[in-house]
Design a protein around this motif. Structure first.
Motif, PDB file in Angstrom:
ATOM      1  N   TYR A  52      49.416   1.524  17.843  1.00 29.46           N
ATOM      2  CA  TYR A  52      49.842   0.538  17.918  1.00 29.46           C
ATOM      3  C   TYR A  52      50.876  -0.092  18.518  1.00 29.46           C
ATOM      4  CZ  TYR A  52      44.370   0.918  17.027  1.00 29.46           C
ATOM      5  OH  TYR A  52      42.643   1.240  17.433  1.00 29.46           O
ATOM      6  N   ALA A 110      45.054  -5.322  14.739  1.00 32.33           N
ATOM      7  CA  ALA A 110      45.097  -3.109  14.729  1.00 32.33           C
ATOM      8  C   ALA A 110      45.699  -3.232  13.086  1.00 32.33           C
ATOM      9  CB  ALA A 110      45.900  -2.924  15.686  1.00 32.33           C
ATOM     10  N   GLN A 138      42.673  -1.150  11.980  1.00 32.37           N
ATOM     11  CA  GLN A 138      42.708   0.589  12.747  1.00 32.37           C
ATOM     12  C   GLN A 138      43.884   1.411  11.841  1.00 32.37           C
ATOM     13  OE1 GLN A 138      40.748   1.663  15.104  1.00 32.37           O
ATOM     14  NE2 GLN A 138      39.783  -0.684  14.522  1.00 32.37           N
TER      15      GLN A 138
END
Length: 157
Positions: A64, A120, A124
């Motif tokens: 990311y 993110a 994530q």
């Protein structure tokens, strides 16, 4: 707004917002430039813990950390350089509507991108970067100031 109108309505023109956005934008340039440098040097001097939930290395080296192959730190640097240019006080006072429109569009895009990056980090990557959090905070405050100033009547010279 004349001083009589100010006394009647109790509203001040908030001319300090142009200076505040300039200072915040310059601070953003500094932090984003640091993160960009760290990105291109593989984080060799990243001043942030690299263990646990606060892990700048994990965040800045994750999948990311790039968007379409462009480092997000570099995108952030471009955003803050643009905001610095749009935040110089004369551009707040110009009769042209374009600087204020560009400023508003930029901070809206910036906040949307910050929301994506926070998502993110939290969901994530499972780590938070302190330097990135500073950039996120600066962007959110810039957004608030620009929106507040946009909602007020124009300043008189």
């Amino acid at each position: 707004m004349s001083s009589t109108a100010r006394l009647t309505t109790g509203r001040k023109p908030l001319g300090w917002i142009s200076w505040a956005t300039l200072v915040l934008s310059i601070a953003g340039v500094a932090v984003a430039a640091y993160l960009t440098y760290e990105h291109f040097t593989a984080g060799t001097t990243l001043a942030c813990p690299d263990t646990g939930v606060v892990n700048c290395m994990k965040v800045t080296s994750s999948e990311y950390s790039k968007l379409f192959g462009i480092p997000v730190a570099l995108l952030g640097l471009g955003f803050f350089v643009g905001m610095t240019a749009l935040s110089v006080p004369p551009l707040w006072r110009t009769a042209s509507p374009w600087p204020s429109r560009l400023r508003l569009a930029a901070v809206v895009v910036g906040v949307v991108f910050v929301c994506y990056l926070i998502w993110a980090e939290l969901f994530q990557i499972d780590a938070i970067c302190l330097w990135c959090t500073v950039v996120h905070g600066l962007t959110l405050v810039l957004f608030g100031l620009v929106v507040i100033r946009q909602a007020l009547p124009p300043l008189e010279d």
